[in-house]
Scaffold this active site. Sequence first.
Site, short mmCIF file in Angstrom:
data_model
loop_
_atom_site.label_atom_id
_atom_site.label_comp_id
_atom_site.label_asym_id
_atom_site.label_seq_id
_atom_site.Cartn_x
_atom_site.Cartn_y
_atom_site.Cartn_z
N GLU A 298 0.83 -1.21 0.00
CA GLU A 298 0.00 0.00 0.00
C GLU A 298 0.87 1.26 0.00
OE1 GLU A 298 -3.72 0.30 0.26
OE2 GLU A 298 -2.80 2.11 -0.58
N ASP A 302 1.01 4.01 -2.98
CA ASP A 302 0.57 5.38 -2.73
C ASP A 302 1.66 6.37 -3.12
OD1 ASP A 302 -1.65 4.15 -1.70
OD2 ASP A 302 -1.34 4.79 0.37
N SER A 509 -7.54 1.97 -3.44
CA SER A 509 -6.22 2.36 -2.94
C SER A 509 -5.36 3.05 -3.96
CB SER A 509 -5.43 1.09 -2.65
OG SER A 509 -5.51 0.72 -1.38
#
Length: 590
Positions: A298, A302, A509
């Site tokens: 993640e 990001d 996400s």
Amino acid sequence: MFLSSVLLLGLAHLAASKPLSVKRWDDFEVKHAWAEVPRGWTLHAPAPADYMFDMRIGLRQNRFDELVSSLYEVSDPAHSRYGQHLSMEQVHELVAPHHDTVDLVEAWLAAHDLDADSAQRSPAGEWITLRVSVAQAEKMLGNEYSIFRHGESEEYVVRAMNYSLPASLSGHVNLVAPTTYFGTMKSMRATSHINLHAPTINTDIDLLDGPGSLATVPSSCSSTITPSCLRALYNTASYVPKATNKNILGVAGYLEEFANRADLQTFFSRFRTDAVNSTFTTVRLNGGGDDQTDPGVEANLDIQYTEGISFPTPNIYYSTGGSPPFTPDDNTPTNTNEPYLDWLNFILANSTIPQTFTTSYGDDEQTVPEDYATEVCNLFAQLGARGSSIMFSSGDDGVGGGDCLSNDGTKTKKFIPNFPASCPFVTTVGGTIRVNPEVAVSFSGGGFSNYFSQPSYQSSAVSTFLTSLGSTNAGLFNKTGRAYPDVAAQGENFQVVIGGRTSSVGGTSASSPTFAAVISLLNDFRLSQGKSSLGFLNPLIYSTGATGFNDITSGSNPGCGTNGFTARAGWDPVTGLGTPDFGKLQTLIG
Ligand SMILES: *[C@@H]1O[C@H](CO)[C@@H](O)[C@H](O)[C@H]1NC(C)=O
Ligand SMILES: *[C@@H]1O[C@H](CO)[C@@H](O)[C@H](O)[C@H]1NC(C)=O
Ligand SMILES: *[C@@H]1O[C@H](CO)[C@@H](O)[C@H](O)[C@H]1NC(C)=O
Ligand SMILES: *[C@@H]1O[C@H](CO)[C@@H](O)[C@H](O)[C@H]1NC(C)=O
């Protein structure tokens, strides 16, 4: 001693208001109660009476209504106050508690032998944090704390099935934590994870028409997404950021997810060669780590995509600790896994804050107690009033994952909205897939809050949708709730470097950092023109900004054994208003 002096004072003030010490602190009113142990958790053992933890008390914010009206005025392009964001001090004035509230709460603490002077207080005084034992907390809150174990992660938390407050504190205390929020926050790449069978590529140099040219969107972007795809698709490729001395993009990270610096360089060398050697700042809070041997999927997703699109805008990665919170055999105080509150209070205590934030984490709304969700959502209102644009992923389960049964004891089947996606003070980002045209990706979280009512900025867009929906899904969702997502961006097949290797990653996400990076470039444009940042986006995007989006009109978000909602012309609870067109938005906000 205390008692006798109060008695003396009491004689002198007989006709005046009752002295605080005479109040009863045991006429409890239930503040929040679960009907059943939250899903995924089991009751393990009673909490040790002498276990110490930090109790956070959220006091009623005396002028909060004014904060909200200011937020809407400074965020509404049609209002004369548009762009006149509040300073930290101005926000503090509005969120400070009334002195009667402070006096009452201090008297309550004193009645439990707690020294209010030793408590930590937020700058405006609306949060009081102090160390208490389980035995003290149980007396204060008329409840029982227990140790609960999480089935999958085998983590332990000290929490309560309910809590109460003395009737005299009603209307003065908004929240006591930790109590009934168990913290099942998850990363919004929950369903897709890393897709091992999806194609990956190690360079996208062939995508380019000529050096630097991204005039058209290559068809390969339907199966593999790179920064070049997104810069072409959302029309940012020719924009050169100019306000990089002021403009900052913040990425909120939780759950021991660490953004890896070496992977970012590899990513740049493969997919954004002009950014090689630029990096990001990691800010650690609440015991958050930064283990560079343990790259987070993640975190890497990001930061690689916020940087990949917003370069050379400075990016900050916030590593927020808070897990694992409790070791059942170890009676030493630990932090208490209240990550949203920790992060928000940290950010809000700074007089300068990033103009754009993205967060790819959330919970099922029904697993977050309403008082807790409201307090967290209200903190996002503060961030918006200060001039930040706040993006959240909409969730990866369409209208709801699993059996979609309510947890209120009735086990009613209904769509399961996500929080903080459902907070009216954030901009929630759903997902799309493919190009020429983009369509809704089937996992795109969307729906209607059961906690927050529909804000006026979206009432026209949502009622148009509801009229065209007719009776489909009637009874499964709350028509009067805050509806989301607000917008969308690509959410599948993202090429992400993890441990040196390119993998294909998906989830909303991916959508939230992508959208946030486009907004960060718009903020750069505003700042470079000597204007304010955009701040809270929703009043703008549902009005004059609406034509700056590519409307997504096909695809749906099934879940809960239904077909979910269907994307259609105008706003819909699958892709919101659509995906951003930077060029058009730049004209609209200029
Ligand atoms: C609160 O939880 C306790 C168990 O910890 C239970 O015995 C009690 O009935 C609950 N009270 C309410 C109002 O739900
Ligand atoms: C990146 O840094 C390295 C080491 O300092 C240097 O050799 C290289 O030329 C730099 N590359 C770019 C594109 O700036
Ligand atoms: C405040 O935020 C800025 C970045 O926006 C950062 O450089 C600074 O260290 C922060 N200050 C504190 C005390 O956290
Ligand atoms: C529907 O949403 C409203 C807020 O708009 C809320 O007050 C109400 O309790 C919700 N209904 C249900 C059944 O959750």
